[in-house]
Write a protein that holds these residues in place. Structure first.
Motif, PDB file in Angstrom:
ATOM      1  N   GLU A 309      94.599 -36.593  16.285  1.00 55.29           N
ATOM      2  CA  GLU A 309      94.978 -35.361  15.611  1.00 55.29           C
ATOM      3  C   GLU A 309      95.074 -35.567  14.105  1.00 55.29           C
ATOM      4  OE1 GLU A 309      96.978 -36.646  18.039  1.00 55.29           O
ATOM      5  OE2 GLU A 309      96.336 -35.382  19.723  1.00 55.29           O
ATOM      6  N   ILE A 310      94.733 -34.515  13.342  1.00 59.01           N
ATOM      7  CA  ILE A 310      94.997 -34.494  11.905  1.00 59.01           C
ATOM      8  C   ILE A 310      95.929 -33.325  11.626  1.00 59.01           C
ATOM      9  CG2 ILE A 310      92.769 -35.507  11.327  1.00 59.01           C
ATOM     10  CD1 ILE A 310      91.902 -32.724  10.319  1.00 59.01           C
ATOM     11  N   THR A 311      96.758 -33.469  10.593  1.00 65.11           N
ATOM     12  CA  THR A 311      97.673 -32.399  10.190  1.00 65.11           C
ATOM     13  C   THR A 311      97.099 -31.712   8.968  1.00 65.11           C
ATOM     14  OG1 THR A 311      99.587 -33.578  11.065  1.00 65.11           O
ATOM     15  CG2 THR A 311     100.008 -31.859   9.444  1.00 65.11           C
ATOM     16  N   VAL A 312      96.905 -30.395   9.078  1.00 66.35           N
ATOM     17  CA  VAL A 312      96.342 -29.600   7.987  1.00 66.35           C
ATOM     18  C   VAL A 312      97.462 -28.771   7.365  1.00 66.35           C
ATOM     19  CG1 VAL A 312      94.637 -27.863   7.331  1.00 66.35           C
ATOM     20  CG2 VAL A 312      94.130 -29.483   9.181  1.00 66.35           C
ATOM     21  N   ASN A 313      97.679 -28.945   6.050  1.00 68.43           N
ATOM     22  CA  ASN A 313      98.678 -28.173   5.309  1.00 68.43           C
ATOM     23  C   ASN A 313      97.967 -27.206   4.374  1.00 68.43           C
ATOM     24  OD1 ASN A 313     101.481 -29.452   5.921  1.00 68.43           O
ATOM     25  ND2 ASN A 313     100.131 -31.204   5.559  1.00 68.43           N
ATOM     26  N   ILE A 314      98.257 -25.926   4.540  1.00 66.92           N
ATOM     27  CA  ILE A 314      97.600 -24.874   3.765  1.00 66.92           C
ATOM     28  C   ILE A 314      98.655 -24.194   2.893  1.00 66.92           C
ATOM     29  CG2 ILE A 314      96.245 -22.753   3.870  1.00 66.92           C
ATOM     30  CD1 ILE A 314      95.443 -23.677   6.732  1.00 66.92           C
ATOM     31  N   SER A 315      98.403 -24.174   1.594  1.00 69.40           N
ATOM     32  CA  SER A 315      99.328 -23.547   0.643  1.00 69.40           C
ATOM     33  C   SER A 315      98.883 -22.114   0.382  1.00 69.40           C
ATOM     34  CB  SER A 315      99.361 -24.352  -0.661  1.00 69.40           C
ATOM     35  OG  SER A 315     100.202 -23.742  -1.597  1.00 69.40           O
ATOM     36  N   ILE A 316      99.730 -21.156   0.773  1.00 67.12           N
ATOM     37  CA  ILE A 316      99.458 -19.731   0.565  1.00 67.12           C
ATOM     38  C   ILE A 316     100.349 -19.253  -0.580  1.00 67.12           C
ATOM     39  CG2 ILE A 316      99.427 -17.439   1.593  1.00 67.12           C
ATOM     40  CD1 ILE A 316      97.497 -19.284   2.977  1.00 67.12           C
ATOM     41  N   THR A 317      99.729 -18.690  -1.629  1.00 65.99           N
ATOM     42  CA  THR A 317     100.480 -18.296  -2.822  1.00 65.99           C
ATOM     43  C   THR A 317     100.201 -16.839  -3.161  1.00 65.99           C
ATOM     44  OG1 THR A 317     100.297 -20.553  -3.662  1.00 65.99           O
ATOM     45  CG2 THR A 317     100.903 -18.835  -5.254  1.00 65.99           C
ATOM     46  N   LYS A 318     101.254 -16.161  -3.657  1.00 66.98           N
ATOM     47  CA  LYS A 318     101.089 -14.778  -4.090  1.00 66.98           C
ATOM     48  C   LYS A 318     100.225 -14.760  -5.344  1.00 66.98           C
ATOM     49  CE  LYS A 318     103.665 -10.541  -5.099  1.00 66.98           C
ATOM     50  NZ  LYS A 318     102.879  -9.778  -4.090  1.00 66.98           N
ATOM     51  N   LEU A 319      99.277 -13.840  -5.399  1.00 65.82           N
ATOM     52  CA  LEU A 319      98.347 -13.758  -6.524  1.00 65.82           C
ATOM     53  C   LEU A 319      98.963 -12.970  -7.686  1.00 65.82           C
ATOM     54  CD1 LEU A 319      95.061 -13.007  -4.537  1.00 65.82           C
ATOM     55  CD2 LEU A 319      95.921 -15.222  -5.314  1.00 65.82           C
ATOM     56  N   GLU A 320      98.566 -13.346  -8.902  1.00 63.36           N
ATOM     57  CA  GLU A 320      99.002 -12.639 -10.113  1.00 63.36           C
ATOM     58  C   GLU A 320      97.853 -11.766 -10.620  1.00 63.36           C
ATOM     59  OE1 GLU A 320     102.006 -12.783 -11.365  1.00 63.36           O
ATOM     60  OE2 GLU A 320     102.751 -14.291  -9.956  1.00 63.36           O
ATOM     61  N   ALA A 353      92.011  -8.855 -13.375  1.00 61.96           N
ATOM     62  CA  ALA A 353      91.711 -10.123 -12.688  1.00 61.96           C
ATOM     63  C   ALA A 353      92.912 -10.522 -11.830  1.00 61.96           C
ATOM     64  CB  ALA A 353      91.408 -11.216 -13.697  1.00 61.96           C
ATOM     65  N   SER A 354      92.626 -10.919 -10.597  1.00 68.65           N
ATOM     66  CA  SER A 354      93.688 -11.369  -9.673  1.00 68.65           C
ATOM     67  C   SER A 354      93.412 -12.812  -9.268  1.00 68.65           C
ATOM     68  CB  SER A 354      93.730 -10.489  -8.429  1.00 68.65           C
ATOM     69  OG  SER A 354      94.076  -9.161  -8.767  1.00 68.65           O
ATOM     70  N   GLY A 355      94.464 -13.608  -9.251  1.00 70.90           N
ATOM     71  CA  GLY A 355      94.303 -15.008  -8.852  1.00 70.90           C
ATOM     72  C   GLY A 355      95.599 -15.760  -9.033  1.00 70.90           C
ATOM     73  N   PHE A 356      95.500 -17.065  -8.957  1.00 64.94           N
ATOM     74  CA  PHE A 356      96.692 -17.889  -9.106  1.00 64.94           C
ATOM     75  C   PHE A 356      97.133 -17.886 -10.560  1.00 64.94           C
ATOM     76  CE2 PHE A 356      94.227 -19.742  -5.540  1.00 64.94           C
ATOM     77  CZ  PHE A 356      95.090 -19.354  -4.528  1.00 64.94           C
ATOM     78  N   ALA A 357      98.434 -17.906 -10.750  1.00 64.27           N
ATOM     79  CA  ALA A 357      99.013 -17.714 -12.083  1.00 64.27           C
ATOM     80  C   ALA A 357      98.462 -18.698 -13.091  1.00 64.27           C
ATOM     81  CB  ALA A 357     100.533 -17.819 -11.996  1.00 64.27           C
ATOM     82  N   ASP A 358      98.311 -19.959 -12.708  1.00 60.80           N
ATOM     83  CA  ASP A 358      97.875 -20.964 -13.681  1.00 60.80           C
ATOM     84  C   ASP A 358      96.443 -20.750 -14.145  1.00 60.80           C
ATOM     85  OD1 ASP A 358      96.873 -21.542 -11.191  1.00 60.80           O
ATOM     86  OD2 ASP A 358      96.966 -23.729 -11.459  1.00 60.80           O
ATOM     87  N   VAL A 359      95.659 -20.001 -13.382  1.00 57.85           N
ATOM     88  CA  VAL A 359      94.280 -19.697 -13.773  1.00 57.85           C
ATOM     89  C   VAL A 359      94.212 -18.353 -14.495  1.00 57.85           C
ATOM     90  CG1 VAL A 359      91.934 -19.290 -12.925  1.00 57.85           C
ATOM     91  CG2 VAL A 359      93.358 -21.039 -11.860  1.00 57.85           C
ATOM     92  N   VAL A 360      94.819 -17.335 -13.876  1.00 58.23           N
ATOM     93  CA  VAL A 360      94.709 -15.974 -14.411  1.00 58.23           C
ATOM     94  C   VAL A 360      95.360 -15.855 -15.788  1.00 58.23           C
ATOM     95  CG1 VAL A 360      95.420 -13.576 -14.039  1.00 58.23           C
ATOM     96  CG2 VAL A 360      94.511 -14.927 -12.148  1.00 58.23           C
ATOM     97  N   GLY A 394      88.725 -18.739  -7.150  1.00 55.39           N
ATOM     98  CA  GLY A 394      90.100 -18.285  -6.952  1.00 55.39           C
ATOM     99  C   GLY A 394      90.424 -16.988  -7.669  1.00 55.39           C
ATOM    100  N   VAL A 395      89.444 -16.363  -8.297  1.00 55.34           N
ATOM    101  CA  VAL A 395      89.700 -15.135  -9.053  1.00 55.34           C
ATOM    102  C   VAL A 395      88.854 -13.988  -8.484  1.00 55.34           C
ATOM    103  CG1 VAL A 395      89.578 -14.006 -11.317  1.00 55.34           C
ATOM    104  CG2 VAL A 395      90.216 -16.422 -11.156  1.00 55.34           C
ATOM    105  N   THR A 396      89.516 -12.842  -8.283  1.00 57.74           N
ATOM    106  CA  THR A 396      88.812 -11.621  -7.885  1.00 57.74           C
ATOM    107  C   THR A 396      89.054 -10.557  -8.954  1.00 57.74           C
ATOM    108  OG1 THR A 396      90.702 -10.828  -6.600  1.00 57.74           O
ATOM    109  CG2 THR A 396      89.034 -12.130  -5.433  1.00 57.74           C
ATOM    110  N   TYR A 397      88.147  -9.570  -8.990  1.00 58.97           N
ATOM    111  CA  TYR A 397      88.220  -8.556 -10.041  1.00 58.97           C
ATOM    112  C   TYR A 397      88.313  -7.169  -9.429  1.00 58.97           C
ATOM    113  CZ  TYR A 397      86.263 -12.422 -12.794  1.00 58.97           C
ATOM    114  OH  TYR A 397      86.035 -13.635 -13.388  1.00 58.97           O
ATOM    115  N   THR A 398      88.995  -6.313 -10.166  1.00 58.41           N
ATOM    116  CA  THR A 398      89.005  -4.887  -9.859  1.00 58.41           C
ATOM    117  C   THR A 398      88.652  -4.145 -11.144  1.00 58.41           C
ATOM    118  OG1 THR A 398      90.727  -5.165  -8.212  1.00 58.41           O
ATOM    119  CG2 THR A 398      90.356  -2.935  -9.019  1.00 58.41           C
TER     120      THR A 398
END
Length: 413
Positions: A309-320, A353-360, A394-398
């Motif tokens: 088995e492998i353990t998969v950790n997924i980080s889910i973050t609210k987008l800015e 632009a929507s994405g993670f704070a450190d990028v957006v 990691g960035v989407t646009y509207t």
């Protein structure tokens, strides 16, 4: 005549002396070989007719009376030479009482000795504990010991038979967890077969030895497959989209590679182990899951050593969100036609632009590069033209509002 009488008298005296000597010797011998008693301990007791209990589907344990002590009485010359090996003690189980006891009888092995002594048992009772006899089947687990040659590993094992029937006291059989067949693979680099004795183990990994437990076979023929190994990377690809306003910021898993073993032709076709069914659909918080690598391997290929088995950790973050200010000079007019002039007009046009704070937070219009493809715009006014933006991980646009382009022929001015 007188002389003869005298000689006869001497002979009579001699005979009388001999007889007196014999009588004296017998008296002394009888006194020295007096009657005595002696205790002889720990004579093993043999149980007979135990098949009577087998017919009742019962087994027994001896609670007490597996050995017996006796008091022996007889002439010193006989008693003094005896020990426990000179006696036979028997417990006939067919005579067991309702209290689960059996009388023990003891006799000297020599009929001559038996006729010259008296035997008294200190305690002539054997106490039994009866229990239901049960039968249960267990799979045979093949266990390998030692280390194969470097670069090789055990791919699989099997045994014939693969099931063993166990019979014994219910309480003892209930403690059985595994029936093992152990095989030494030290320095091995090719497949082989061998005969292996079967051993019984409990839940703590301790071997069970109980003469009341029987197996229908004492050993099994074991086949061991050994092949060369291959190390390949593991790739985890997510499915689905997180909940609105959320995104996957990162995926971490360990180990990131795995050593596989199997037939050479099967390993040659494997370059990566692709885990492609981990879903993040609708998720709004971090997620962890365990994945069994074996589910993604072809038949005949297995994982070496480490847990599969492998353990998969997924980080889910609210987008800015970040709104970018757009002017008519913000657009790149691509593929312009020579001789044409282009004039851009915007009508409440915005880019979010929507994405993670450190990028957006660092995004500018220079990063987004709003672009209009002019190659398909003839002379005239074109409302609501298509605007394309540069793709950023990691960035989407509207986009809202419209953009118009008025195309004129410079030669007509």
């Amino acid at each position: 005549m007188g002389k003869n009488k005298k000689e006869l008298g001497h002979i009579g005296y001699k005979i009388s002396a001999v007889l007196l000597a014999i009588v004296a010797w017998l008296a002394v011998a009888n006194i020295s070989d007096y009657q005595t008693t002696r205790q002889i301990s720990n004579i093993p007791v043999t149980q007979i007719n135990g098949d009577v209990l087998d017919e009742l589907d019962q087994v027994y344990d001896v609670v007490s009376g597996d050995t017996v002590d006796i008091i022996v009485k007889g002439r010193r010359s006989v008693v003094g030479t005896l020990d426990k090996d000179d006696f036979t003690a028997i417990a006939d189980l067919s005579t067991m009482s309702i209290t689960d006891t059996v009388s023990i009888s003891v006799e000297a092995k020599s009929n001559t000795v038996q006729s010259e002594i008296n035997i008294t048992c200190v305690d002539n009772t054997m106490k039994l504990n009866l229990e239901e006899k049960v039968t249960q089947q267990f799979p045979i687990k093949v266990v390998t010991t030692g280390s194969t040659k470097n670069g090789y590993a055990v791919s699989g094992t099997s045994s014939t038979p693969n099931i063993v029937k166990v019979e014994g006291p219910k309480s003892a059989v209930e403690k059985i967890t595994e029936i093992r067949a152990s095989v030494d693979v030290d320095k091995k680099y090719s497949s082989f077969e061998t005969e292996s004795e079967l051993h019984i183990y409990d839940a703590y990994g301790e071997e069970i030895t109980n003469d009341k437990i029987t197996l229908d076979v004492a050993s099994a023929k074991v086949s061991v497959e050994i092949y060369a190994t291959k190390s390949v990377p593991i790739e985890v690809n997510l499915r689905g989209t997180p909940g609105d306003g959320y995104g996957v910021e990162g995926v971490v898993y360990q180990p990131q590679s795995v050593e596989l073993v199997g037939p050479a032709d099967a390993l040659a076709k494997i370059e990566t182990v692709d885990v492609d069914d981990v879903s993040v659909s609708g998720m709004t918080e971090d997620y962890q899951t365990d994945v069994d690598i074996r589910d993604y391997l072809p038949d005949g290929v297995s994982v070496v050593d480490i847990p599969p088995e492998i353990t998969v950790n997924i980080s889910i973050t609210k987008l800015e969100d970040k709104k970018l200010t757009v002017t008519v000079n913000s657009f790149v007019l691509d593929k312009q036609v020579d001789g044409y002039q282009y004039e851009v007009t915007i009508n409440n046009f915005t880019i979010t632009a929507s994405g993670f704070a450190d990028v957006v937070s660092k995004l500018t219009l220079d990063d987004v590069v709003p672009t209009i493809d002019c190659s398909g715009l003839p002379v005239g006014n074109h409302g609501n033209v298509t605007v394309t933006l540069k793709e950023i991980d990691g960035v989407t646009y509207t986009m809202s509002g419209t953009v118009s382009v008025n195309v004129t022929n410079a030669e007509n001015k």
